[in-house]
Design a protein around this motif. Structure first.
Motif, short mmCIF file in Angstrom:
data_model
loop_
_atom_site.label_atom_id
_atom_site.label_comp_id
_atom_site.label_asym_id
_atom_site.label_seq_id
_atom_site.Cartn_x
_atom_site.Cartn_y
_atom_site.Cartn_z
N LYS A 1 -4.82 14.14 19.45
CA LYS A 1 -5.45 15.41 19.89
C LYS A 1 -5.88 15.33 21.35
O LYS A 1 -5.82 16.33 22.07
CB LYS A 1 -6.68 15.72 19.01
CG LYS A 1 -6.33 15.93 17.54
CD LYS A 1 -7.57 16.10 16.69
CE LYS A 1 -8.44 14.86 16.64
NZ LYS A 1 -7.83 13.69 15.98
N GLY B 1 -12.50 9.38 18.93
CA GLY B 1 -12.01 8.61 20.07
C GLY B 1 -10.71 9.24 20.51
O GLY B 1 -9.71 9.15 19.81
N VAL C 1 -3.83 9.42 28.76
CA VAL C 1 -3.21 8.48 29.70
C VAL C 1 -2.56 9.29 30.82
O VAL C 1 -1.71 10.14 30.57
CB VAL C 1 -2.16 7.59 28.99
CG1 VAL C 1 -1.59 6.56 29.97
CG2 VAL C 1 -2.76 6.89 27.77
N THR D 1 -9.76 3.75 18.18
CA THR D 1 -10.27 3.94 19.54
C THR D 1 -11.78 3.73 19.57
O THR D 1 -12.33 3.28 20.57
CB THR D 1 -9.95 5.38 20.00
OG1 THR D 1 -8.58 5.66 19.67
CG2 THR D 1 -10.14 5.57 21.48
N ASN E 1 3.48 14.13 17.83
CA ASN E 1 3.29 12.98 18.72
C ASN E 1 3.92 11.70 18.17
O ASN E 1 4.18 11.59 16.97
CB ASN E 1 1.79 12.74 18.95
CG ASN E 1 1.16 13.84 19.79
OD1 ASN E 1 1.80 14.39 20.69
ND2 ASN E 1 -0.08 14.18 19.49
N LYS E 2 4.14 10.76 19.06
CA LYS E 2 4.53 9.39 18.70
C LYS E 2 5.90 9.26 18.06
O LYS E 2 6.15 8.34 17.27
CB LYS E 2 3.44 8.75 17.83
CG LYS E 2 2.09 8.65 18.57
CD LYS E 2 1.14 7.72 17.91
CE LYS E 2 0.68 6.63 18.84
NZ LYS E 2 -0.37 5.79 18.35
N VAL F 1 7.68 5.94 18.56
CA VAL F 1 7.30 4.74 17.81
C VAL F 1 8.32 4.44 16.69
O VAL F 1 8.48 3.30 16.25
CB VAL F 1 5.86 4.90 17.24
CG1 VAL F 1 5.47 3.73 16.36
CG2 VAL F 1 4.86 5.07 18.38
N VAL G 1 6.69 11.69 23.46
CA VAL G 1 7.53 10.49 23.34
C VAL G 1 6.91 9.29 24.07
O VAL G 1 7.59 8.34 24.44
CB VAL G 1 8.96 10.77 23.86
CG1 VAL G 1 9.70 11.70 22.91
CG2 VAL G 1 8.93 11.39 25.27
N PRO H 1 2.54 7.83 25.43
CA PRO H 1 1.13 8.23 25.58
C PRO H 1 0.84 9.00 26.88
O PRO H 1 -0.14 9.74 26.95
CB PRO H 1 0.37 6.91 25.57
CG PRO H 1 1.39 5.85 25.85
CD PRO H 1 2.71 6.37 25.41
P1 GDP Z 1 -6.89 11.41 18.80
O1 GDP Z 1 -8.13 10.86 18.21
O2 GDP Z 1 -6.23 12.42 17.93
O3 GDP Z 1 -7.10 11.95 20.20
O4 GDP Z 1 -5.88 10.20 18.94
P2 GDP Z 1 -6.24 8.70 19.50
O5 GDP Z 1 -6.40 8.77 20.97
O6 GDP Z 1 -7.33 8.11 18.72
O7 GDP Z 1 -4.93 7.94 19.07
C1 GDP Z 1 -3.68 8.29 19.54
C2 GDP Z 1 -3.08 7.10 20.30
O8 GDP Z 1 -1.70 7.33 20.49
C3 GDP Z 1 -3.64 6.94 21.70
O9 GDP Z 1 -3.67 5.57 22.02
C4 GDP Z 1 -2.65 7.68 22.57
O10 GDP Z 1 -2.63 7.21 23.91
C5 GDP Z 1 -1.37 7.36 21.88
N1 GDP Z 1 -0.32 8.38 21.97
C6 GDP Z 1 -0.42 9.73 21.98
N2 GDP Z 1 0.82 10.30 21.98
C7 GDP Z 1 1.70 9.28 21.97
C8 GDP Z 1 3.12 9.22 21.92
O11 GDP Z 1 3.82 10.22 21.86
N3 GDP Z 1 3.68 7.98 21.88
C9 GDP Z 1 2.93 6.84 21.92
N4 GDP Z 1 3.57 5.68 21.89
N5 GDP Z 1 1.60 6.86 21.96
C10 GDP Z 1 0.99 8.06 21.97
#
Ligand code: GDP
Ligand code: IMO
Ligand code: MG
Length: 434
Positions: free
Chosen positions: A16, A40, A44, A297, A328-329, A332, A412, A414
């Motif tokens: 988020k 958390g 980035v 986090t 997201n992600k 991975v 794709v 962070p």
């Molecule tokens: P939130 O609590 O929903 O804001 O998510 P967090 O920050 O706790 O956890 C998400 C993690 O995934 C963070 O470390 C982000 O930097 C990382 N992240 C977000 N989008 C991506 C992505 O597309 N790919 C990768 N590899 N990491 C991502």
């Protein structure tokens, strides 16, 4: 009525923070509407990583007014520490506004949270230990202190004097007496010091901005499946992360929301206890944890990981009225030969295709999977959907069909720019601070 809500569709940590930061460029205000420093949110930008707990994710843009809304529980110690850390990194936090109606988390809430978890032993919720539940209990019981009490030491002292005897008794009953956590003088001094730095604001800040025609973003914390009413109770948080929570916690009317963006990951994670039907405890799970850096986090706890699950996804899309999704992600999953997607549960010998609201049923459920061929190549550099490997596109399409809402943004990596913009309605760019 340009208000958009960003809501987690899973168990939190869907990304988020990245989504809010990505969309915030085009709005005037970012409002946190519930939760507290249990959140958390990671952002980035280039080589810089920011981990925000209470300050809304729009803070990194100079034109944004970040607002901590009335539905949030605020630990002033955490908030001020966050202010100092951001200031030291050159981020201007002078525009952050805190609603006078937000509730305070005080030392005894943290002590009670930890004591209750310890007393539950193996049945613990697995909270973040930040005092969230006890602070929301006090709000509902009308015995809590609010941000407005920071500038009224006399009122704070009276309310504390009323609250503390019960807190002392509770901690004693839990075998967790903690003199510092219930020391009236020390807490009053701390409140006065916080009041020097935190000036509460009025709740009509949000309405005034909307009336002025500004576009606002409401940033949810946690996720739909951790919602107090709609998640797997009691393994939930004590607030309402769902889009409806933005109305009560942010101070807007439901009809003022014109977009709900759901945020999800390409797989699932969960921190803390509670049923997780698609949980992976094998080498693939290990691989996703490592590649996805799935470590909390806020608490540094290892997140449980699993395959995506159509049942909670459909449920979350309906409950939130999701109009678009950010996935997201996806990166991975590169290199995993076969990707599984849960399409139904088997519960007591029966096939179930709708999310069972009963936690007990969920604990007896086993997943029924559909299988998708994976893709081997890294996709961090991809910026257009058409350039994704065909199998990745197939998986994205399957998720979209199950969700019944368009995936308009894909992430794709962070970093802020590691984002595929597929099709999304551009918002109006803010011209002035609200
Ligand atoms: P939130 O609590 O929903 O804001 O998510 P967090 O920050 O706790 O956890 C998400 C993690 O995934 C963070 O470390 C982000 O930097 C990382 N992240 C977000 N989008 C991506 C992505 O597309 N790919 C990768 N590899 N990491 C991502
Ligand atoms: P963000 O905003 C993931 C979980 C805890 C626990 C349950 C109750 O970063 O997505 P609490 O301390 O709230 O009483 O704990 O909720 N939890 C989260 N899980 N992401 C979060 O926030 C969470 N905030 C709380 O692990 O299971
Ligand atoms: Mg998080």
């Amino acid at each position: 009525m340009p208000a958009s809500v960003i809501v987690g569709l899973q168990w939190g940590d869907e990304g988020k923070g990245k989504t809010t930061d990505f969309l915030a460029e085009q709005v005037a205000m970012v409002v946190r509407y519930q939760g507290g420093d249990n959140a958390g949110h990671t952002i980035v930008i280039g080589e810089d990583t920011f981990k925000l707990h209470l300050v809304p994710s729009g803070v990194l843009y100079g034109h944004i007014t970040p607002v901590i809304g009335p539905g949030v529980v605020v630990n002033p110690a955490t908030l001020l520490r966050e202010f100092d850390e951001l200031t030291a990194r050159g981020i201007d936090v002078s525009h952050v506004r805190v609603s006078h109606a937000a509730s305070l988390i005080l030392p005894y809430h943290v002590a009670l949270d930890k004591a209750r978890e310890a007393a539950l032993g193996g049945a613990k919720v697995g909270t973040t230990g930040r005092g969230i539940g006890p602070a929301y209990e006090d709000r509902a019981a009308r015995t809590g202190l609010r941000v407005e009490d920071l500038i009224d030491p006399a009122s704070a002292a009276t309310r504390l004097a009323r609250a503390l005897p019960e807190k002392r008794a509770l901690l004693k009953a839990l075998n967790a007496e903690d003199a510092a956590a219930v020391d009236a003088d020390a807490i009053a001094k701390q409140i006065a010091a916080w009041g020097e730095r935190l000036r509460p604001d009025t709740t009509d800040l949000v309405q005034r901005a909307l009336a002025a025609g500004e576009h606002l973003l409401f940033e949810g914390a946690q996720g739909t499946l951790l919602d107090l009413s709609h998640g797997s109770y009691p393994y939930v948080t004590s607030s309402h992360p769902i889009a409806g929570g933005a109305a009560t916690g942010g101070g807007i009317a439901p009809m003022q929301i014109d977009e709900v963006m759901g945020v999800m990951k390409a797989y699932a994670t969960r921190v803390g206890s509670g049923p997780f039907v698609t949980e992976l405890t094998d080498a693939i799970g290990e691989r996703i944890t490592t590649t996805g850096h799935e470590v909390g986090t806020t608490t540094g706890r290892r997140r449980r990981v699993g395959w995506n699950d159509a049942l909670p996804l459909r449920y979350a899309v309906q409950l939130n009225g999701v109009s678009s999704i950010m996935l997201n992600k996806l990166d991975v999953l590169s290199g995993i030969p076969e990707i599984l997607l849960c399409v139904a549960y088997e519960i007591d010998g029966k096939r179930v295709e709708r999310w069972p609201s009963s936690t007990a049923e969920m604990e007896r459920a086993t997943p029924i999977y559909e299988r998708f061929p994976g893709w081997s190549e890294p996709i961090h550099q991809v910026r257009a959907l058409a350039d994704l490997p065909e199998n990745a596109r197939r998986y994205v399409t399957a998720l979209e069909e199950i969700a019944g809402a368009p995936i308009v943004l894909l992430s794709v990596g962070p970093e802020r720019t590691q984002t595929i913009e597929r099709a999304w309605r551009p918002m109006r760019r803010a011209t002035k601070r609200a």
